[in-house]
Design a protein around this motif. Sequence first.
Motif, PDB file in Angstrom:
ATOM      1  N   ALA A 176       0.823  -1.217   0.000  1.00  0.00           N
ATOM      2  CA  ALA A 176       0.000   0.000   0.000  1.00  0.00           C
ATOM      3  C   ALA A 176       0.858   1.270   0.000  1.00  0.00           C
ATOM      4  N   LYS A 177       0.623   2.123  -0.997  1.00  0.00           N
ATOM      5  CA  LYS A 177       1.323   3.422  -1.056  1.00  0.00           C
ATOM      6  C   LYS A 177       1.169   4.188   0.251  1.00  0.00           C
ATOM      7  N   ASN A 178      -0.068   4.292   0.730  1.00  0.00           N
ATOM      8  CA  ASN A 178      -0.318   5.169   1.873  1.00  0.00           C
ATOM      9  C   ASN A 178       0.110   4.555   3.207  1.00  0.00           C
ATOM     10  N   ALA A 179       0.525   3.281   3.174  1.00  0.00           N
ATOM     11  CA  ALA A 179       1.187   2.703   4.355  1.00  0.00           C
ATOM     12  C   ALA A 179       2.694   2.852   4.179  1.00  0.00           C
ATOM     13  N   ALA A 180       3.182   2.610   2.958  1.00  0.00           N
ATOM     14  CA  ALA A 180       4.631   2.637   2.716  1.00  0.00           C
ATOM     15  C   ALA A 180       5.229   4.027   2.952  1.00  0.00           C
ATOM     16  N   LEU A 181       4.491   5.086   2.605  1.00  0.00           N
ATOM     17  CA  LEU A 181       5.066   6.442   2.732  1.00  0.00           C
ATOM     18  C   LEU A 181       5.359   6.811   4.192  1.00  0.00           C
ATOM     19  N   PRO A 182       4.387   6.685   5.120  1.00  0.00           N
ATOM     20  CA  PRO A 182       4.743   6.981   6.518  1.00  0.00           C
ATOM     21  C   PRO A 182       5.767   6.006   7.077  1.00  0.00           C
ATOM     22  N   ILE A 183       5.720   4.764   6.635  1.00  0.00           N
ATOM     23  CA  ILE A 183       6.666   3.764   7.147  1.00  0.00           C
ATOM     24  C   ILE A 183       8.105   4.141   6.749  1.00  0.00           C
ATOM     25  N   LEU A 184       8.285   4.647   5.524  1.00  0.00           N
ATOM     26  CA  LEU A 184       9.622   5.110   5.122  1.00  0.00           C
ATOM     27  C   LEU A 184      10.079   6.246   6.041  1.00  0.00           C
ATOM     28  N   CYS A 185       9.144   7.139   6.378  1.00  0.00           N
ATOM     29  CA  CYS A 185       9.501   8.271   7.259  1.00  0.00           C
ATOM     30  C   CYS A 185       9.862   7.792   8.658  1.00  0.00           C
ATOM     31  N   ALA A 186       9.283   6.671   9.073  1.00  0.00           N
ATOM     32  CA  ALA A 186       9.605   6.128  10.399  1.00  0.00           C
ATOM     33  C   ALA A 186      11.076   5.731  10.476  1.00  0.00           C
ATOM     34  N   GLY A 187      11.704   5.520   9.319  1.00  0.00           N
ATOM     35  CA  GLY A 187      13.141   5.229   9.285  1.00  0.00           C
ATOM     36  C   GLY A 187      13.969   6.364   9.874  1.00  0.00           C
ATOM     37  N   LEU A 188      13.387   7.575   9.924  1.00  0.00           N
ATOM     38  CA  LEU A 188      14.098   8.724  10.498  1.00  0.00           C
ATOM     39  C   LEU A 188      14.159   8.657  12.018  1.00  0.00           C
ATOM     40  N   LEU A 189      13.346   7.766  12.617  1.00  0.00           N
ATOM     41  CA  LEU A 189      13.219   7.757  14.075  1.00  0.00           C
ATOM     42  C   LEU A 189      14.316   6.981  14.785  1.00  0.00           C
ATOM     43  N   SER A 190      15.124   6.222  14.014  1.00  0.00           N
ATOM     44  CA  SER A 190      16.113   5.371  14.664  1.00  0.00           C
ATOM     45  C   SER A 190      17.445   5.413  13.916  1.00  0.00           C
ATOM     46  N   ALA A 191      18.524   5.194  14.662  1.00  0.00           N
ATOM     47  CA  ALA A 191      19.844   5.106  14.030  1.00  0.00           C
ATOM     48  C   ALA A 191      20.113   3.689  13.561  1.00  0.00           C
ATOM     49  N   GLN A 192      19.212   2.777  13.916  1.00  0.00           N
ATOM     50  CA  GLN A 192      19.405   1.378  13.495  1.00  0.00           C
ATOM     51  C   GLN A 192      18.580   1.068  12.252  1.00  0.00           C
ATOM     52  N   PRO A 193      18.968   0.054  11.486  1.00  0.00           N
ATOM     53  CA  PRO A 193      18.304  -0.182  10.199  1.00  0.00           C
ATOM     54  C   PRO A 193      16.879  -0.731  10.283  1.00  0.00           C
ATOM     55  N   LEU A 194      16.084  -0.280   9.324  1.00  0.00           N
ATOM     56  CA  LEU A 194      14.728  -0.815   9.139  1.00  0.00           C
ATOM     57  C   LEU A 194      14.747  -1.680   7.900  1.00  0.00           C
ATOM     58  N   HIS A 195      14.220  -2.889   8.007  1.00  0.00           N
ATOM     59  CA  HIS A 195      14.154  -3.787   6.842  1.00  0.00           C
ATOM     60  C   HIS A 195      12.695  -3.888   6.430  1.00  0.00           C
ATOM     61  N   LEU A 196      12.388  -3.373   5.249  1.00  0.00           N
ATOM     62  CA  LEU A 196      10.995  -3.322   4.799  1.00  0.00           C
ATOM     63  C   LEU A 196      10.805  -4.207   3.581  1.00  0.00           C
ATOM     64  N   SER A 197       9.703  -4.948   3.561  1.00  0.00           N
ATOM     65  CA  SER A 197       9.403  -5.740   2.362  1.00  0.00           C
ATOM     66  C   SER A 197       8.015  -5.365   1.851  1.00  0.00           C
ATOM     67  N   ASN A 198       7.709  -5.866   0.642  1.00  0.00           N
ATOM     68  CA  ASN A 198       6.436  -5.559  -0.037  1.00  0.00           C
ATOM     69  C   ASN A 198       6.279  -4.063  -0.324  1.00  0.00           C
TER      70      ASN A 198
END
Length: 416
Positions: A21-43
């Motif tokens: 989902a576009k409208n789930a993926a966009l905020p989820i990408l921004c959540a990557g700004l919240l941590s210095a550790q890596p986020l692994h996202l699929s789909n």
Amino acid sequence: MDKLKIIGGQPLCGEVVISGAKNAALPILCAGLLSAQPLHLSNMPDLQDIRTMETLLQKMGMRIERDADNYTLDGAHIASPEASYELVKTMRAAILVLGPLLARFGQARVSLPGGCAIGARPVDQHIRGLQAMGADIVIEHGYILAKASRLKGARIVADMITVTGTENLLMAAVLADGETILENAAREPEVIDLARLLVKMGAHISGIGTDTLVIQGVDQLHGAHHKVMADRIEAGTFLCAVAAAGGDVLLRQCRPDTLDAVLDKLREAGLEIEVGVDWLRARMHGRARAVSLRTSEYPAFPTDMQAQFMALASVAIGSARVTETIFENRFMHVQELNRLGADIVVEGNTALVQGVAMLSGATVMATDLRASASLVIAGLCAEGATVIERIYHLDRGYDCIEKKLSALGAQIARIT
Ligand code: EPU
């Protein structure tokens, strides 16, 4: 500029896999700004809006590795907490960096989004909520300049239900000092998907899926793995296309549990629907019946499906009243559908659609993402050729739509 050419009249048959989902993926990408550790996202869906968000985050210093629909985000080296007008004007969802930047770095400089084809879409609720959490915010030269040594938990009652507003404040609250209560929060499945990711990152959130989110701030978040939820609007768009053009289609990797209001209306229109845990099968024989609807916040009928249902009502038996309550100008597709022979009259925020037996192909222009999807549906059931111009709108939010439709038997081609 690319165009789509559709020769109408073919029923749709076969299987289609629904993207993330576009409208789930966009905020989820921004959540990557919240941590210095890596986020692994699929789909992750392959969309222009996702690429725009990637560029925006990379400009800030985010490192992004991409392998097909898998992304790894490394937010350890963010150097420039700002979002320029050049990017924000092309994609309003860029405002979603504001909350996370302020929460983790204590400062943000984000362009105001400006006008939009479907309505004024102010961001006052985002700003008001952050101010309630102690942020010092000024608007200067078209930019939101926000500062806070550390955000403080607060009770925030939104004046209206806002999806990205809830997401921005949620991402700010997870790193704030103390408890934040977000009342009148959006309950959209995309908000839930973001909240679940944040919990995996170590956030303390209760009330997920309700209109009251209670967040206990933590000092820092860690990395996580997350699969982006399936796009309910893409699924709904394919179902509408089957209802309008006829056929028998299996939708795989979708989330029927997020589509209740849409499925109810499609059944009312005469679409036969079988529901599995992560699949849907839709069959349509003959012409649809017109169904009236009113858009509203989740779990009611989504505004993002209004235009597609209008295309369906255009070729249905009988007449439908379509009322838009979320955005004040989301009827731009009406003029274009009428160019294809539809009979639609707009009165205020309601469109009266009198179904016609057949649309006739013509050249039309896409004006926004969902309006474009409605023109594709209309083209699939119009007699002769329909050419849709300005399909960059479609590329912002539909992953390979012409490939998916041609695999279902539609005569559709991209003209570059
Ligand atoms: N609003 C305000 N002030 C605010 C925020 C919103 O007045 O501070 C108003 C808006 O102008 C609108 C209403 O509140 O009239 C609801 O807007 P909302 O904030 O919920 O919309 P959004 O968050 O900007 C998201 C989706 C839209 C979808 C709407 C409604 C994303 C990235 N975008 O927008 O998706 O239509 O929620 O469900 O999540 C699309 O995908 O085609 C699309 C437009």
